[in-house]
Design a protein around this motif. Sequence first.
Motif, PDB file in Angstrom:
ATOM      1  N   HIS A  84      -6.881 -14.801 -38.606  1.00 19.51           N
ATOM      2  CA  HIS A  84      -7.331 -13.739 -39.502  1.00 19.51           C
ATOM      3  C   HIS A  84      -6.130 -12.930 -39.977  1.00 19.51           C
ATOM      4  CE1 HIS A  84      -9.740 -10.487 -41.141  1.00 19.51           C
ATOM      5  NE2 HIS A  84     -10.846 -11.137 -40.835  1.00 19.51           N
ATOM      6  N   ARG A 141     -13.125  -7.198 -46.588  1.00 14.49           N
ATOM      7  CA  ARG A 141     -11.984  -8.044 -46.210  1.00 14.49           C
ATOM      8  C   ARG A 141     -11.112  -8.340 -47.429  1.00 14.49           C
ATOM      9  NH1 ARG A 141     -11.810 -13.783 -42.837  1.00 14.49           N
ATOM     10  NH2 ARG A 141      -9.658 -14.291 -43.385  1.00 14.49           N
ATOM     11  N   THR A 158     -12.367  -6.181 -36.339  1.00 11.18           N
ATOM     12  CA  THR A 158     -11.508  -7.330 -36.643  1.00 11.18           C
ATOM     13  C   THR A 158     -10.498  -7.551 -35.538  1.00 11.18           C
ATOM     14  OG1 THR A 158     -11.753  -7.015 -39.030  1.00 11.18           O
ATOM     15  CG2 THR A 158      -9.842  -8.256 -38.289  1.00 11.18           C
TER      16      THR A 158
END
Length: 275
Positions: free
Chosen positions: A253, A187, A221
Amino acid sequence: MTKPVAILCPESNASERTFKVILLFFGSVNICQPWFMDEPVPLSQSGAVRILHPPDDLKPSGDFKRLLAEYRAWIRASHEKGFDAFLAFKEQASHGEEASWEIKAELRRKEGRPGHDLRRNALKWNLLLHLAHEVQEEGKEAEDLLRTLKGKDSPLKGVIEEQEPPGFLSDLLEREGDPILSAAGMRQVLEAWFSLFEGHLSGEEILLTLSPAVFQYLCDTWEEWGEGLAEEATLGEGVDLRHFPLLEKSPVHGIARHLSSKTIGIIRDEILYGK
């Protein structure tokens, strides 16, 4: 029909053979490199591969190469700890705890200036991509060695009389394809990549990764944070694609936000590696 343009994500370089495989399916390839990456890119002189850099306001100031060399020395000395250990060390340095070098001083010098947060992040993002590339290259060297071993007879053949059990060397190959980064590390690297290069993303190109782990992470994701199902497709008979729909609201996110209305792709292993 015009072939699409690929932009490698988050890889900063690839071998000449890999670029030639990519160009079987794509008209051209854009490769994004952080500032001060002096590594030559195969086929860039031909025009088929184009090198892109972050905007000038995301160019680290100060003696960035010295900082990079110091971090590189740390990660090489601690390679057995993995890339996530580097991320933990980086966070310590960035938050003012004791570090082995003066990196935190470089960050502090930026305090109090207009835009210091952006400059500090630019330093972090460029540094992350440099070192992620180095770790990735070390992993590739190990994988290339394992692939070479896979195609050869055992070094013990003819030395011992007993017949070797099947898979004597294939057991070594179990690490092949394993992710070098954890989900947390992945990430951070992807956030750095999108933050530096989002200005080069028009939405028309295909974000092509060479890593199955990165491809799966992006799909997961979106499934967790995005809106709507990703559309599955293929390009020719060698590239798997996922197209993500347009987000109507900004997700929590950040990477899911960057995936809005984008298409990602990955070349199948049998095409890329000739399996």
